[in-house]
Every structure is written in structure tokens, then in C-alpha cells.
Design a protein around this motif. Structure first.
Motif, PDB file in Angstrom:
ATOM      1  N   TYR A  87       0.859  -1.183   0.000  1.00 54.09           N
ATOM      2  CA  TYR A  87       0.000   0.000   0.000  1.00 54.09           C
ATOM      3  C   TYR A  87       0.894   1.232   0.000  1.00 54.09           C
ATOM      4  O   TYR A  87       1.837   1.334   0.803  1.00 54.09           O
ATOM      5  CB  TYR A  87      -0.899   0.032   1.234  1.00 54.09           C
ATOM      6  N   GLY A  88       0.638   2.167  -0.891  1.00 54.68           N
ATOM      7  CA  GLY A  88       1.471   3.366  -0.981  1.00 54.68           C
ATOM      8  C   GLY A  88       0.652   4.630  -1.003  1.00 54.68           C
ATOM      9  O   GLY A  88      -0.518   4.645  -1.390  1.00 54.68           O
ATOM     10  N   GLN A  89       1.294   5.706  -0.576  1.00 55.37           N
ATOM     11  CA  GLN A  89       0.653   7.013  -0.574  1.00 55.37           C
ATOM     12  C   GLN A  89       1.678   8.062  -0.971  1.00 55.37           C
ATOM     13  O   GLN A  89       2.836   7.997  -0.550  1.00 55.37           O
ATOM     14  CB  GLN A  89       0.088   7.334   0.806  1.00 55.37           C
ATOM     15  N   GLY A  90       1.241   9.035  -1.787  1.00 52.60           N
ATOM     16  CA  GLY A  90       2.168  10.068  -2.231  1.00 52.60           C
ATOM     17  C   GLY A  90       1.525  11.436  -2.304  1.00 52.60           C
ATOM     18  O   GLY A  90       0.369  11.576  -2.712  1.00 52.60           O
ATOM     19  N   THR A  91       2.272  12.444  -1.870  1.00 52.75           N
ATOM     20  CA  THR A  91       1.873  13.844  -2.003  1.00 52.75           C
ATOM     21  C   THR A  91       3.026  14.601  -2.657  1.00 52.75           C
ATOM     22  O   THR A  91       4.175  14.468  -2.242  1.00 52.75           O
ATOM     23  CB  THR A  91       1.556  14.468  -0.636  1.00 52.75           C
ATOM     24  N   MET A  92       2.707  15.367  -3.673  1.00 56.03           N
ATOM     25  CA  MET A  92       3.719  16.172  -4.363  1.00 56.03           C
ATOM     26  C   MET A  92       3.117  17.542  -4.660  1.00 56.03           C
ATOM     27  O   MET A  92       2.132  17.656  -5.406  1.00 56.03           O
ATOM     28  CB  MET A  92       4.142  15.494  -5.667  1.00 56.03           C
ATOM     29  N   PRO A  96      -2.713  29.224  -6.683  1.00 61.53           N
ATOM     30  CA  PRO A  96      -2.837  27.807  -7.015  1.00 61.53           C
ATOM     31  C   PRO A  96      -1.454  27.173  -7.177  1.00 61.53           C
ATOM     32  O   PRO A  96      -0.540  27.792  -7.719  1.00 61.53           O
ATOM     33  CB  PRO A  96      -3.602  27.821  -8.344  1.00 61.53           C
ATOM     34  N   HIS A  97      -1.304  25.940  -6.686  1.00 64.21           N
ATOM     35  CA  HIS A  97      -0.040  25.243  -6.871  1.00 64.21           C
ATOM     36  C   HIS A  97       0.168  24.910  -8.342  1.00 64.21           C
ATOM     37  O   HIS A  97      -0.789  24.591  -9.064  1.00 64.21           O
ATOM     38  CB  HIS A  97      -0.026  23.943  -6.063  1.00 64.21           C
ATOM     39  N   ALA A  98       1.413  24.966  -8.776  1.00 65.76           N
ATOM     40  CA  ALA A  98       1.721  24.502 -10.118  1.00 65.76           C
ATOM     41  C   ALA A  98       1.536  22.996 -10.214  1.00 65.76           C
ATOM     42  O   ALA A  98       1.188  22.456 -11.256  1.00 65.76           O
ATOM     43  CB  ALA A  98       3.160  24.871 -10.473  1.00 65.76           C
ATOM     44  N   LEU A  99       1.804  22.316  -9.106  1.00 66.61           N
ATOM     45  CA  LEU A  99       1.624  20.870  -9.026  1.00 66.61           C
ATOM     46  C   LEU A  99       1.041  20.575  -7.657  1.00 66.61           C
ATOM     47  O   LEU A  99       1.587  20.984  -6.636  1.00 66.61           O
ATOM     48  CB  LEU A  99       2.980  20.172  -9.205  1.00 66.61           C
ATOM     49  N   ASN A 100      -0.101  19.861  -7.611  1.00 69.36           N
ATOM     50  CA  ASN A 100      -0.780  19.654  -6.339  1.00 69.36           C
ATOM     51  C   ASN A 100      -1.465  18.290  -6.335  1.00 69.36           C
ATOM     52  O   ASN A 100      -2.672  18.172  -6.521  1.00 69.36           O
ATOM     53  CB  ASN A 100      -1.797  20.765  -6.082  1.00 69.36           C
ATOM     54  N   ASP A 119      -3.219   7.527  -3.326  1.00 73.28           N
ATOM     55  CA  ASP A 119      -2.881   6.224  -2.761  1.00 73.28           C
ATOM     56  C   ASP A 119      -3.306   5.113  -3.701  1.00 73.28           C
ATOM     57  O   ASP A 119      -4.053   5.315  -4.659  1.00 73.28           O
ATOM     58  CB  ASP A 119      -3.497   6.036  -1.378  1.00 73.28           C
ATOM     59  N   GLY A 120      -2.795   3.910  -3.434  1.00 73.66           N
ATOM     60  CA  GLY A 120      -3.105   2.763  -4.265  1.00 73.66           C
ATOM     61  C   GLY A 120      -2.395   1.520  -3.760  1.00 73.66           C
ATOM     62  O   GLY A 120      -1.665   1.557  -2.765  1.00 73.66           O
ATOM     63  N   TRP A 121      -2.623   0.403  -4.457  1.00 75.48           N
ATOM     64  CA  TRP A 121      -2.063  -0.895  -4.077  1.00 75.48           C
ATOM     65  C   TRP A 121      -1.290  -1.486  -5.239  1.00 75.48           C
ATOM     66  O   TRP A 121      -1.596  -1.234  -6.402  1.00 75.48           O
ATOM     67  CB  TRP A 121      -3.177  -1.854  -3.668  1.00 75.48           C
ATOM     68  N   ALA A 122      -0.295  -2.291  -4.905  1.00 79.19           N
ATOM     69  CA  ALA A 122       0.476  -3.016  -5.903  1.00 79.19           C
ATOM     70  C   ALA A 122       0.912  -4.344  -5.300  1.00 79.19           C
ATOM     71  O   ALA A 122       0.868  -4.539  -4.078  1.00 79.19           O
ATOM     72  CB  ALA A 122       1.696  -2.204  -6.360  1.00 79.19           C
ATOM     73  N   GLU A 173      -3.639   7.328  -6.970  1.00 82.43           N
ATOM     74  CA  GLU A 173      -4.575   8.341  -7.455  1.00 82.43           C
ATOM     75  C   GLU A 173      -5.177   9.090  -6.278  1.00 82.43           C
ATOM     76  O   GLU A 173      -5.511   8.484  -5.253  1.00 82.43           O
ATOM     77  CB  GLU A 173      -5.678   7.689  -8.272  1.00 82.43           C
ATOM     78  N   ASP A 174      -5.298  10.425  -6.401  1.00 83.30           N
ATOM     79  CA  ASP A 174      -5.896  11.199  -5.323  1.00 83.30           C
ATOM     80  C   ASP A 174      -7.387  11.432  -5.588  1.00 83.30           C
ATOM     81  O   ASP A 174      -7.948  10.934  -6.564  1.00 83.30           O
ATOM     82  CB  ASP A 174      -5.146  12.516  -5.094  1.00 83.30           C
ATOM     83  N   ASP A 175      -8.034  12.194  -4.700  1.00 89.96           N
ATOM     84  CA  ASP A 175      -9.483  12.398  -4.795  1.00 89.96           C
ATOM     85  C   ASP A 175      -9.896  13.181  -6.040  1.00 89.96           C
ATOM     86  O   ASP A 175     -11.061  13.132  -6.438  1.00 89.96           O
ATOM     87  CB  ASP A 175      -9.994  13.126  -3.547  1.00 89.96           C
ATOM     88  N   LYS A 176      -8.954  13.919  -6.628  1.00 88.56           N
ATOM     89  CA  LYS A 176      -9.267  14.719  -7.809  1.00 88.56           C
ATOM     90  C   LYS A 176      -8.982  13.983  -9.120  1.00 88.56           C
ATOM     91  O   LYS A 176      -9.093  14.564 -10.194  1.00 88.56           O
ATOM     92  CB  LYS A 176      -8.460  16.024  -7.766  1.00 88.56           C
TER      93      LYS A 176
END
Length: 421
Positions: free
Chosen positions: A186-191, A203-207, A212-215, A245-248
Motif C-alpha cells: 500500500y502506498g501514498q504520495g503527495t507532491m 494555485p499550486h503549479a503541481l498539487n 494512494d493505491g495498491w500493488a 490516485e488522489d481524490d481529484k
């Protein structure tokens, strides 16, 4: 029967704790590999960890080593991880600026976090054993202040994974054992990156926020026992390309490295001393870039490259760990250990302030206190010392650029309880 239910409840509780404590894991080995599987490993710089088999945590490094146990073994513990990351001597060339100007040093990019783990090995007979475990294998976090001038290079980078494993081992004969396991990751990422040239709220250029997701991955290994005092272990772990993938609906595609390790353990006959060592290969060469898709349409140029996608290039190189350690069996109550590791950098020609990296040295010490013949407590301590690294970054077309020097040290401490049944 009551004891069996207790073991299952303990395993479930710690597993849930691991999955829910999405703390700020730090990059503690080259790249963002974490070595946080056991306190015993921390106390010897993980030298020999694919074959020593002094508690159940060995299954995280080599599933074949489960064959070395003739009783059910449980190990559970946690590691505290304190990273000290500094970005200094930085010069930044902003939008339309004729030349680069100095910006303030920052030494508060790192933080402290806790990484729990649990490992359970169950021998079925003198040939076959199975086990389950949960721990963190990869993670990194850097977080710059919102007012950091070079916000398109700083921002927030937070990537972590949690490994849930099921493995089995089989003893072929008195010398050889083999093992294999399945890893559910299980992984999670924020950038997040700021807009170049824009100060204050924007607004962030990258947000990409908490995608999160599974592999699914796997691991295999073997153990060769020359005699009761000398043995060798060889293990390989396949790590998949991971998509979150995030909520957006924004996605991160993150390639994780394969890992191979060779370990040896030798107890010197008629003494209380043993020497052990490991060579580990980490396939960071597969980490060429992080892919981002479906980015916010309001993003600045760094988020609009290639029609609403952004690929951050890293182009890392394969890494190596070289570790050697010693264990001294002082008496029936105390076991002492120490180790040293040299850890090569994953970064090659491209460097960054968001994931600082360098060649690193581990200086480790620890001990085991045997409560009785069936249970013990382990403590491990490591000071991880990095090197200064020159960083040069620029946006596509040289819109802005940054030069700096990064330095990352860390302190690891682990506490662990182990018991045989």
C-alpha cells in the motif's frame, strides 16, 4: 486455543497501526529506501540480516531463513527516525531575472517519525514454515516553508509505502532451504510545487494530495548452512511500478527498485564472538522519472507540460550497500552488537533539493536483553552520516534555475520485543 487467538489479535492490532500511522517517513538509505524492519538490524547496520535469524524479522530480508526456526516466533517493535536535512549556499534565478541571487539557508526540512513492524513465523513441521509480517520498505518526506523563494523546486514531497507479506519456506536437506513470499504494497504520495515568480497564496503549479493505491510484488530466497556456526543467505525482492490516485483523479506513477542481497554469518568456534556481513543491490536505475497525470488546468507552466501532464525526471543509478558487523554473546542475559555500512548514492547526474541524496555511512550499535529463555528485548541505534552534494535544477527551457548544496544526516533508534512459543 486462547493463545492462538491472542497472537492473531496482536498481529491484527499492529498491522492496523502500521497502515493507519501515515507518518513522515524519511529517506534513510540511498534514494528513499527505508531500513526499518527490526531493532536488531539497526544495531548492526543490517550486516548479515538475510541469514542471521536471531528473531522473526529475518523473514523481511529472506523468506528461506524461516526454515532455521523450530518454534513459533513473534517479533514486534518500532523505529524512531529523525532526519536532519540542510539546504545551503542556494542561488536562485527567477522569471525574467538577469542573474541568480542568494537565498537563505534552511535546516528544518527533515522531521521525526515512527515506523512500527511485526513479524510472525509458524513452523508446521521440520520441513515447512510459513509467516506473515507488516512493515515499511520505502519512504521519504521533505517539506519547505510556503514562503521558500524557489517554491517550484522545494514544496512538499511525501512518498511512503507499507508492505504486508505472506511467505513460506521449505527445507530441502540439512544444508539447503528455499523460500518465497508475496508482498501486498500500500502506498501514498503527495507532491506539491509552487508557481514560479508568484508570492503569497496562489494555485499550486503541481498539487497531487495523498494519492494512494495498491500493488503486488514478490520475494524469493535461499539459505545454505555449512555447519551450525557458518551459513549464507541470498535473497531477491521484486518491486512493481506503483500507481496512486488522489481524490481529484490526479495520478502518480512511481517505479520502485528491485533488491538483491547476499549475507554471511560466522560464529568463531570456542568463542563468544560472531562476524556477519551483507552486500545489497538496489535497482534504482529503474527510477527514471515520476509521472503525473490529469493535473489542475489552472497550473503554471510546470504543470501544463505535455498537455496536462508533468514528468519529473530523476534518472537515478543503481545503488549498493556494503555492511559488516560483529556480535558478542556476553552471557545468558546480554548479547551485544555493532556494525558499519557504506551506502552508495542513487543520484547520478541529476540532483534535487526535494529528495536529497548522497553516499552515506552507518555507525551502529545495539544489544539484546534476554528476559528468559523464550523472550527478549532488543535496542538498536544508528547515526547515519551523509555528504555535501551540489545541486543544479532548472525548469524546461531554463525558465528558472537553482543551485544549492544539500546535506542529510539521520538518527535511527529501534525497540523490539521477541518471543518464541
Amino acid at each position: 486455543m486462547n493463545n492462538t487467538r491472542l497472537y492473531k489479535k496482536t498481529l491484527l492490532a499492529v498491522t492496523i497501526s502500521l497502515a493507519s500511522s501515515l507518518t513522515a517517513q524519511q529517506a534513510l538509505a540511498a534514494g528513499f529506501q527505508l531500513n526499518a524492519q527490526s531493532a536488531t538490524g539497526i544495531g548492526r547496520a543490517f550486516a548479515g540480516d538475510a541469514v542471521i535469524a536471531d528473531n522473526a524479522s529475518v523473514m523481511a530480508r529472506n523468506p528461506a531463513a524461516m526454515a532455521l526456526f523450530d518454534k513459533m516466533e513473534l517479533s514486534l517493535g518500532f523505529e524512531s527516525i529523525t532526519s536532519m536535512i540542510e539546504v545551503k549556499d542556494a542561488k536562485y534565478k527567477g522569471l525574467g531575472a538577469p542573474s541568480a541571487v542568494p537565498i537563505s539557508d534552511t535546516d528544518d526540512v527533515g522531521s521525526t517519525s515512527i515506523a512500527p513492524n511485526i513479524h510472525l513465523i509458524v513452523p508446521v513441521n521440520d520441513k515447512f514454515a510459513w509467516g506473515v509480517n507488516a512493515y515499511s520498505n520505502f519512504g521519504t518526506k521533505t517539506e519547505f516553508e510556503d514562503d521558500y523563494v524557489a517554491k517550484e523546486y522545494g514544496g512538499t514531497t511525501d512518498v511512503k509505502s507499507f508492505n504486508f507479506g505472506l511467505a513460506g519456506s521449505y527445507r530441502l536437506n540439512e544444508q539447503f532451504s528455499v523460500g518465497a513470499g508475496l508482498d501486498l504494497i500500500y502506498g501514498q504520495g503527495t507532491m506539491k510545487r509552487g508557481n514560479p515568480g508568484i508570492f503569497g497564496p496562489a494555485p499550486h503549479a503541481l498539487n497531487v494530495d495523498k494519492a494512494d493505491g495498491w500493488a503486488v510484488g514478490f520475494n524469493v530466497g535461499t539459505v545454505y548452512e555449512l555447519d551450525e556456526n557458518n551459513r549464507f543467505g541470498l535473497a531477491y525482492r521484486y518491486s512493481p511500478e506503483f500507481e496512486a490516485e488522489d481524490d481529484k483523479g490526479q495520478k502518480i506513477t512511481l517505479p520502485l527498485p528491485d533488491i538483491a542481497e547476499f549475507s554471511g554469518f560466522h560464529k568463531i568456534e570456542d568463542t563468544k564472538f560472531a562476524v556477519h556481513y551483507s552486500i545489497q543491490y538496489i535497482g534504482w536505475g529503474s527510477f527514471d522519472k515520476i509521472k503525473f497525470r490529469n493535473l489542475d488546468a489552472t497550473a503554471s507552466p510546470i504543470g501544463q507540460l505535455d498537455g496536462g501532464s508533468y514528468d519529473k525526471a530523476y534518472k537515478w543509478q543503481d545503488g549498493w550497500h556494503y555492511a559488516i558487523g560483529g556480535t558478542y554473546y556476553l552471557n545468558n542475559d546480554w548479547t551485544l552488537r555493532a556494525g558499519y555500512m557504506y551506502d552508495t548514492s542513487a543520484q547520478d547526474s541529476l540532483t534535487s533539493i526535494s529528495v536529497p541524496d548522497s553516499d552515506r555511512q552507518w555507525f551502529s550499535a545495539g544489544f539484546t536483553y534476554h528476559i528468559d529463555t523464550a523472550s527478549n528485548i532488543d535496542f538498536g541505534f544508528t547515526y547515519l552520516m551523509g555528504d555535501d552534494v551540489k545541486v543544479e535544477e532548472s525548469l524546461a527551457g531554463g525558465v528558472t534555475s537553482l543551485t544549492a548544496t544539500t546535506h542529510a544526516d539521520a538518527i535511527l533508534m529501534g525497540l523490539q520485543y521477541s518471543r518464541s512459543f
